[in-house]
Design an enzyme around this catalytic site. Sequence first.
Site, mmCIF file in Angstrom:
data_model
loop_
_atom_site.group_PDB
_atom_site.id
_atom_site.type_symbol
_atom_site.label_atom_id
_atom_site.label_comp_id
_atom_site.label_asym_id
_atom_site.label_seq_id
_atom_site.Cartn_x
_atom_site.Cartn_y
_atom_site.Cartn_z
ATOM 1 N N TYR A 118 3.813 -4.197 10.126
ATOM 2 C CA TYR A 118 3.737 -2.966 8.998
ATOM 3 C C TYR A 118 4.623 -1.790 10.784
ATOM 4 C CZ TYR A 118 -1.179 -4.275 7.862
ATOM 5 O OH TYR A 118 -1.955 -4.616 6.837
ATOM 6 N N HIS A 139 0.345 -1.189 0.311
ATOM 7 C CA HIS A 139 -0.057 0.678 0.085
ATOM 8 C C HIS A 139 0.988 1.171 -0.214
ATOM 9 C CE1 HIS A 139 -4.172 -2.125 1.056
ATOM 10 N NE2 HIS A 139 -3.343 -2.378 0.666
HETATM 11 C C1 HEM Z 1 -0.482 -11.458 7.064
HETATM 12 C C2 HEM Z 1 -1.089 -10.625 6.695
HETATM 13 C C3 HEM Z 1 -0.485 -8.966 6.005
HETATM 14 C C4 HEM Z 1 0.549 -8.778 6.422
HETATM 15 C C5 HEM Z 1 2.046 -8.803 6.327
HETATM 16 C C6 HEM Z 1 0.853 -7.028 5.441
HETATM 17 C C7 HEM Z 1 1.484 -6.716 5.612
HETATM 18 C C8 HEM Z 1 1.511 -5.262 4.896
HETATM 19 C C9 HEM Z 1 2.453 -4.474 5.240
HETATM 20 C C10 HEM Z 1 3.740 -4.038 5.152
HETATM 21 C C11 HEM Z 1 2.275 -2.839 5.276
HETATM 22 C C12 HEM Z 1 2.829 -1.780 5.277
HETATM 23 C C13 HEM Z 1 2.853 -0.839 6.366
HETATM 24 C C14 HEM Z 1 3.467 0.366 6.475
HETATM 25 O O1 HEM Z 1 4.522 0.648 5.972
HETATM 26 O O2 HEM Z 1 2.849 1.294 7.242
HETATM 27 C C15 HEM Z 1 0.567 -2.402 4.873
HETATM 28 C C16 HEM Z 1 0.075 -1.693 4.907
HETATM 29 C C17 HEM Z 1 -1.358 -2.021 4.811
HETATM 30 N N1 HEM Z 1 -2.340 -3.266 4.880
HETATM 31 FE FE1 HEM Z 1 -1.628 -5.183 5.241
HETATM 32 N N2 HEM Z 1 -1.164 -6.857 5.715
HETATM 33 C C18 HEM Z 1 -2.037 -8.131 5.808
HETATM 34 C C19 HEM Z 1 -2.909 -8.106 5.646
HETATM 35 C C20 HEM Z 1 -3.871 -7.141 5.454
HETATM 36 C C21 HEM Z 1 -5.417 -7.076 5.571
HETATM 37 C C22 HEM Z 1 -6.120 -8.479 6.756
HETATM 38 C C23 HEM Z 1 -5.961 -5.988 5.341
HETATM 39 C C24 HEM Z 1 -7.162 -5.535 5.695
HETATM 40 C C25 HEM Z 1 -8.568 -5.677 5.908
HETATM 41 C C26 HEM Z 1 -4.941 -4.880 4.956
HETATM 42 C C27 HEM Z 1 -4.598 -3.977 4.774
HETATM 43 C C28 HEM Z 1 -3.722 -2.051 4.577
HETATM 44 C C29 HEM Z 1 -3.752 -1.576 4.490
HETATM 45 C C30 HEM Z 1 -4.807 -0.947 4.226
HETATM 46 C C31 HEM Z 1 -2.525 -0.660 4.557
HETATM 47 C C32 HEM Z 1 -2.085 0.732 4.606
HETATM 48 C C33 HEM Z 1 -1.634 1.301 5.478
HETATM 49 C C34 HEM Z 1 -1.563 2.642 5.626
HETATM 50 O O3 HEM Z 1 -2.071 3.332 4.794
HETATM 51 O O4 HEM Z 1 -0.793 2.767 6.634
HETATM 52 N N3 HEM Z 1 -3.617 -5.432 4.792
HETATM 53 N N4 HEM Z 1 0.095 -4.193 4.630
#
Ligand code: HEM
Length: 326
Positions: A317, A50
Amino acid sequence: MGKHKLLVAVISFGLTWAGIIKAEDQPIEQQLVDAMNKVFGVYPGFRANHAKGIVAEGNFKASPEAAGLSRAALFNGSPIPVTVRFSDATGIPNIPDGSANANPHGMAIKFHLPNGADTDMVINSLKFFPVATGEDFRDLLLALAESPPNAPKPTKFEQFAASHPSVPAAFATVSTPDSFADEEYYSIDAFVFVNATGARQAVRYQMIPERVVHLAAADAAKQPPNFLMDELPERLKHGPVTFHLRAQLATAGDSTKDPTIAWPNDRKSVELGVLTIDKVVADSAEAEKKLLFLPGALTEGIEKSDDPLIDIRDGAYALSFSRRNP
Ligand code: HEM
């Protein structure tokens, strides 16, 4: 070799820990962020997933029903200021907004509570998750990394999808919206509400817009590369955007620990309140760097469920944040 001697060997031979410790010995959170970097590439200063987003502000006002389900200060009925970040999927900061790979789109919300603390919701437009564990998500990402366009068929990803039916099923639930404001977003992971009497209720969040508008895939592909990022500030010039936050209530027997299984549509859904977005922040690119949204950043009255992804997401995250803000 003892730990001390190993350290000396590392220093004297100029070896790095990363070179000695095998990938599978690293914590799963690190394996996941590394796998994302492998699939999407490394873009210093940007999120591992993202990466492309836009930051806005507004407030949340709870419904009277919400306080009956949870004693959290979030639901006390007073307007709670929010910071919201909408995003495209993948770690590619210049991905075209209409690309199929930019699905699922994300919505991350920081609620600034009256006591000065924050509580977060990090949700996206998938109705359920493709896999149920961190290890499976890592393997899905690694299969993608090993499936370039010229890879022999069936590709590693096709093989993974064939053995994990929830993967194609989950991706079939998303398509490109005509606006970040015309999309539904889901928590997928379950949380537990605790009310004033101590009663506990497992819930999943649903963020419902005034209307849902999805584009046909061919039309999405023809949109200008930043059409979603550009549309939101334009729309907000004409008035606020509102969403209805709802809680889908689990009944006995609904799994809270398997995010690949959506609860049936006939489960009761309670309106928790209205989220109003008024404006995009002045310097979104600068603001998003300092923001860290964590699915497990909760407040008294809202607890994690037994869904294993919540803790893994928190760790991944935080690691992604530390790498993008060295
Ligand atoms: C094991 C499962 C998951 C992993 C390993 C993962 C990993 C990540 C990582 C590494 C980021 C970047 C975070 C940052 O630098 O601040 C991210 C962002 C994000 N993830 Fe996931 N994610 C997973 C599951 C999900 C699920 C289930 C959702 C939604 C229901 C989701 C929604 C998002 C969103 C919306 C962002 C952007 C957050 C922002 O705007 O700062 N992710 N994810």
